[in-house]
Enzyme design. Sequence first.
Site, PDB file in Angstrom:
ATOM      1  N   LYS A 103      42.401 -30.867 -62.079  1.00 40.05           N
ATOM      2  CA  LYS A 103      41.317 -29.990 -61.648  1.00 40.05           C
ATOM      3  C   LYS A 103      40.033 -30.396 -62.355  1.00 40.05           C
ATOM      4  CE  LYS A 103      44.607 -26.151 -61.341  1.00 40.05           C
ATOM      5  NZ  LYS A 103      44.999 -24.831 -61.898  1.00 40.05           N
ATOM      6  N   GLY A 131      46.471 -23.500 -58.623  1.00 39.48           N
ATOM      7  CA  GLY A 131      46.822 -22.092 -58.642  1.00 39.48           C
ATOM      8  C   GLY A 131      47.161 -21.616 -60.034  1.00 39.48           C
ATOM      9  N   SER A 133      49.052 -21.138 -62.925  1.00 35.62           N
ATOM     10  CA  SER A 133      50.321 -21.705 -63.411  1.00 35.62           C
ATOM     11  C   SER A 133      50.114 -22.407 -64.740  1.00 35.62           C
ATOM     12  CB  SER A 133      50.884 -22.696 -62.385  1.00 35.62           C
ATOM     13  OG  SER A 133      49.907 -23.671 -62.040  1.00 35.62           O
ATOM     14  N   ALA A 135      51.312 -24.449 -67.822  1.00 37.68           N
ATOM     15  CA  ALA A 135      52.402 -25.420 -67.928  1.00 37.68           C
ATOM     16  C   ALA A 135      53.619 -24.831 -68.633  1.00 37.68           C
ATOM     17  CB  ALA A 135      51.908 -26.668 -68.665  1.00 37.68           C
ATOM     18  N   LYS A 186      36.974 -22.415 -62.149  1.00 38.50           N
ATOM     19  CA  LYS A 186      37.651 -21.328 -62.856  1.00 38.50           C
ATOM     20  C   LYS A 186      37.727 -21.596 -64.354  1.00 38.50           C
ATOM     21  CE  LYS A 186      41.839 -23.368 -63.634  1.00 38.50           C
ATOM     22  NZ  LYS A 186      42.747 -23.326 -64.803  1.00 38.50           N
ATOM     23  N   ASP A 239      44.177 -17.985 -59.709  1.00 42.12           N
ATOM     24  CA  ASP A 239      43.911 -18.789 -60.905  1.00 42.12           C
ATOM     25  C   ASP A 239      42.840 -18.141 -61.776  1.00 42.12           C
ATOM     26  OD1 ASP A 239      44.567 -20.886 -62.499  1.00 42.12           O
ATOM     27  OD2 ASP A 239      43.816 -22.450 -61.166  1.00 42.12           O
ATOM     28  N   THR A 243      43.420 -17.239 -65.778  1.00 43.94           N
ATOM     29  CA  THR A 243      42.692 -17.915 -66.853  1.00 43.94           C
ATOM     30  C   THR A 243      41.608 -17.045 -67.479  1.00 43.94           C
ATOM     31  OG1 THR A 243      41.274 -18.936 -65.184  1.00 43.94           O
ATOM     32  CG2 THR A 243      43.103 -20.236 -66.001  1.00 43.94           C
ATOM     33  N   SER A 249      45.020 -19.461 -72.140  1.00 38.62           N
ATOM     34  CA  SER A 249      43.981 -20.338 -71.596  1.00 38.62           C
ATOM     35  C   SER A 249      43.096 -20.833 -72.728  1.00 38.62           C
ATOM     36  CB  SER A 249      43.137 -19.573 -70.566  1.00 38.62           C
ATOM     37  OG  SER A 249      41.941 -20.276 -70.288  1.00 38.62           O
ATOM     38  N   ASN A 251      40.321 -22.383 -72.373  1.00 37.15           N
ATOM     39  CA  ASN A 251      38.938 -22.074 -72.015  1.00 37.15           C
ATOM     40  C   ASN A 251      38.584 -20.641 -72.439  1.00 37.15           C
ATOM     41  OD1 ASN A 251      38.211 -24.560 -70.273  1.00 37.15           O
ATOM     42  ND2 ASN A 251      40.145 -23.879 -69.419  1.00 37.15           N
ATOM     43  N   GLU A 277      39.025 -27.941 -70.773  1.00 34.64           N
ATOM     44  CA  GLU A 277      38.573 -28.582 -69.536  1.00 34.64           C
ATOM     45  C   GLU A 277      37.233 -28.042 -69.052  1.00 34.64           C
ATOM     46  OE1 GLU A 277      41.401 -26.941 -69.980  1.00 34.64           O
ATOM     47  OE2 GLU A 277      43.140 -27.995 -69.179  1.00 34.64           O
TER      48      GLU A 277
END
Length: 323
Positions: A103, A131, A133, A135, A186, A239, A243, A249, A251, A277
């Site tokens: 992404k 979406g 998810s 890891a 996102k 998503d 997040t 997350s 971020n 990211e």
Amino acid sequence: MMKVTILGSGAYGCALATILNDNKHDVTLWTAFEKEASSLRETLESPKLPGIKLPKGLTFTSDMKKIKDSDLIIIAIPTEFLNETAQKLKKYYSGEPICIATKGIEQGSCRFVYDIIKENLNAEKLAVISGPSFAIDIANKAPVGLALASQDKDTIEIITKALSNKRFKLRKTNDIIGVEICGAIKNVIAIAAGIIAGMNVTESTKALFITESIHDIKSLIKGLGSDGDTVLTYAGFGDLLLTCTSEKSRNYSLGFLIGKGASKEEIDEYIKENTVEGLYTLKAINDLVSDKDVEMPIINLIEEIIYKGKKPIELINFLIEKP
């Protein structure tokens, strides 16, 4: 049984490998670093997935030639390394279906991941998955749902056959641009959500932010000529909800540090120790909206808070004053 090669042996690549292994496919994970491949091979453990023992049937390699004869290639590497990897892949690629799990938007060129792969490989059998998810949740066999976007029916069927099972759900769409926009932005929005949470605001204010963000993303998707309703899919609202509300997350966690007033040293250390990211995507998405003449002032504000010293409270003021 299919032969599937995953480019990228980070957390998400390894997590997807567990799904494919459960579905009885022959799975090879590629990494650019032989040291990493050797460690995974010997221990079946990734430091990026603590507590997870990877299946014994997986193959780990740093040899790009191993993609030959694959029935499906999955790309799960950070956006900043994607163009370089795609150029390496070009030497061995012979038209296999490709599923993009990465992404983001490339800095400088403002290219989406789909465009980077298509332009480097002249690929036609392309799809994007995106979406809510994490890891670690996938690896722990939690039920998850993702959007699967492609304009090629055969590619959709192959990816669905490879990944779908009782705990991994895919919803099909042909809106590749919309899904990619949602997947990229996102991460940036999650930083802002963390900033707001770090200021110890109410749940009502957090909900205000997420709702306004959905409206903004929908406008951005439509402004780039795609289907605004994609914001309501797993790739969009799903998503975003995940997040923007979870400390899992990176971020969101970075934003939380900023919002609670952590020191510059603490913030810099977090960035050094974690792949955030949204930081990479922030500049690219800012350039993209400027280039396409699409208004999304929240992006400018997030950049000013992170890099130019603007006070986090300005994010709250922006939400209230926003028409």
